[in-house]
Design an enzyme around this catalytic site. Structure first.
Site, PDB file in Angstrom:
ATOM      1  N   VAL A  73     -60.473 103.916  52.749  1.00  0.00           N
ATOM      2  CA  VAL A  73     -60.423 102.312  52.323  1.00  0.00           C
ATOM      3  C   VAL A  73     -59.331 101.887  51.676  1.00  0.00           C
ATOM      4  O   VAL A  73     -59.167 100.629  51.539  1.00  0.00           O
ATOM      5  CB  VAL A  73     -61.758 102.030  51.487  1.00  0.00           C
ATOM      6  CG1 VAL A  73     -63.034 102.207  52.368  1.00  0.00           C
ATOM      7  CG2 VAL A  73     -61.742 102.756  50.235  1.00  0.00           C
ATOM      8  N   TYR A  74     -58.443 103.018  51.165  1.00  0.00           N
ATOM      9  CA  TYR A  74     -57.357 102.365  50.342  1.00  0.00           C
ATOM     10  C   TYR A  74     -56.009 101.840  51.417  1.00  0.00           C
ATOM     11  O   TYR A  74     -55.661 102.762  52.217  1.00  0.00           O
ATOM     12  CB  TYR A  74     -56.629 103.636  49.757  1.00  0.00           C
ATOM     13  CG  TYR A  74     -57.354 104.145  48.659  1.00  0.00           C
ATOM     14  CD1 TYR A  74     -58.645 103.326  48.188  1.00  0.00           C
ATOM     15  CD2 TYR A  74     -57.274 105.403  47.848  1.00  0.00           C
ATOM     16  CE1 TYR A  74     -59.341 103.882  46.756  1.00  0.00           C
ATOM     17  CE2 TYR A  74     -58.027 105.886  46.805  1.00  0.00           C
ATOM     18  CZ  TYR A  74     -58.789 105.344  46.193  1.00  0.00           C
ATOM     19  OH  TYR A  74     -59.838 105.824  45.456  1.00  0.00           O
ATOM     20  N   SER A  75     -56.073 100.608  51.306  1.00  0.00           N
ATOM     21  CA  SER A  75     -55.294  99.943  52.362  1.00  0.00           C
ATOM     22  C   SER A  75     -55.472 100.174  53.733  1.00  0.00           C
ATOM     23  O   SER A  75     -54.653 100.281  54.622  1.00  0.00           O
ATOM     24  CB  SER A  75     -53.622 100.337  51.950  1.00  0.00           C
ATOM     25  OG  SER A  75     -53.254  99.984  50.420  1.00  0.00           O
ATOM     26  N   ALA A  76     -56.714 100.280  53.910  1.00  0.00           N
ATOM     27  CA  ALA A  76     -57.495 100.223  55.065  1.00  0.00           C
ATOM     28  C   ALA A  76     -56.675 101.603  56.089  1.00  0.00           C
ATOM     29  O   ALA A  76     -56.454 101.269  57.150  1.00  0.00           O
ATOM     30  CB  ALA A  76     -57.244  98.999  55.974  1.00  0.00           C
ATOM     31  N   GLY A  77     -56.744 102.549  55.413  1.00  0.00           N
ATOM     32  CA  GLY A  77     -56.348 103.727  56.025  1.00  0.00           C
ATOM     33  C   GLY A  77     -54.725 103.868  55.834  1.00  0.00           C
ATOM     34  O   GLY A  77     -54.271 105.173  55.982  1.00  0.00           O
TER      35      GLY A  77
END
Length: 335
Positions: A52-56
């Site tokens: 989920v960090y920066s959507a991958g």
């Protein structure tokens, strides 16, 4: 480098892990590469990230940065929080775990993950299904070790019991919030970790920037502080208690010549069951400052000063074991 074991495993890990949530967010690609080069050059080997960090994007940047040196790096990533609105875009069902692991491997540009952690407890999926799926992923060589993050004590202990009963892989790490300004980990999760051999990986060790030395008694928040925006995501901290802790940190800073963040991190690194502390940095200079938390030790008196300044009354049913001798004699691990 004072390497240590991750929980009750043979995996060696450095006392500081770099938190990759900055990749693709507060650090651009070049800055991210420079930070990682400096981190590895200093002898550290573990990066923590999540899908989920920066959507991958965090995993993608990390994958590019470790190209050509994969075997020298330990990668920890997390799965469970929503990556979309579809029914299989969140949680830890068999479908989600298999697909999310494969997606993470592609973004990271690798064929295995050293430590896969469940980012949160999924109450909608049977624990047996979760563990059986993780067992299959280990058998397929896609992951090496498994852990969790943000579990309650009963959730972790129930999972360990089911793993023991069925011969499934045991969780070896628990990524937790723990700091001088937030010591709830000590009431239940620390005794559990000590008993079961689960290593703690500590996130937000500086309590959302409260323990950087920039927040002082009688002074306004520094210009540009993000505390107003981020404080709502973590446990509340009593202002007077925070100021007492920061005052103690500054006193020890004057005695040791170390910075306030270095002292706060060093205290954590020395705590029972803590395998490693996860730090972040927006640039190389901030990284080097944080890495200065290792290679030295606080004195017994300094640790006691920090313990006293940060101590709070334990909630029930733990406070009798800390306040009444008869209870403490029966269960000294809770004292």
């Amino acid at each position: 480098m004072d390497m240590r074991r991750l929980g009750k495993t043979g995996l060696s890990i450095a006392p500081i892990v770099f938190g990759g949530n900055v990749f693709g967010w507060t650090a651009d690609e070049k800055t991210s590469f420079d930070i990682l080069d400096a981190f590895f050059d200093a002898g550290f080997n573990t990066i923590d990230t999540a899908d989920v960090y920066s959507a991958g994007a965090s995993e993608e940047v990390l994958g590019q940065a470790i190209a050509g040196r994969r075997d020298a790096v330990l990668i920890s990533t997390k799965i469970a929080l929503p990556m979309g609105d579809g029914p299989a875009d969140w949680g830890t069902s068999r479908v989600r775990l298999i697909r999310s692991t494969d997606d993470a491997l592609k973004r990271l540009g690798t064929d295995y993950i050293d430590l896969l952690q469940l980012h949160a407890f999924d109450a909608s999926t049977p624990i047996e299904e979760v563990l059986a799926t993780l067992d299959g992923l280990i058998a397929a060589g896609k992951i090496r070790y498994v852990g969790v993050s943000n579990f309650a004590g009963w959730q972790l202990m129930k999972s360990l019991g089911i793993a023991e009963r069925h011969g499934y892989p045991r969780y070896v790490a628990h990524q937790v919030y723990y700091s001088l300004a937030g010591r709830d980990y000590e009431w239940e999760l620390m005794p559990l970790a000590a008993d079961q051999g689960v290593g703690a990986l500590v996130w937000s060790p500086l309590a959302w920037g409260r323990l950087t030395g920039k927040i002082r008694r009688g002074q306004p928040l520094p210009e540009g502080s993000r505390l107003h925006q981020t404080a709502e995501y973590g446990p509340p901290v009593d202002d007077n208690k925070l100021y007492d802790i920061v005052d103690a940190l500054f006193e020890i800073s004057e005695e040791t010549g170390k910075t306030v963040p270095q002292i706060a991190l060093n205290w954590l690194i020395g705590r029972p069951t803590v395998s490693s502390v996860i730090i972040g940095a927006r640039n190389e200079e901030q990284l080097r400052q944080n890495l200065g938390a290792v290679g030295w030790s606080l004195s017994k008196e300094q640790v006691e000063k920090l313990d006293k300044a940060s101590a709070v009354t334990a909630p029930y049913p733990y406070f009798p074991y800390r306040r009444q001798e008869a209870f403490a004699r029966l269960n000294p691990s809770l004292v």
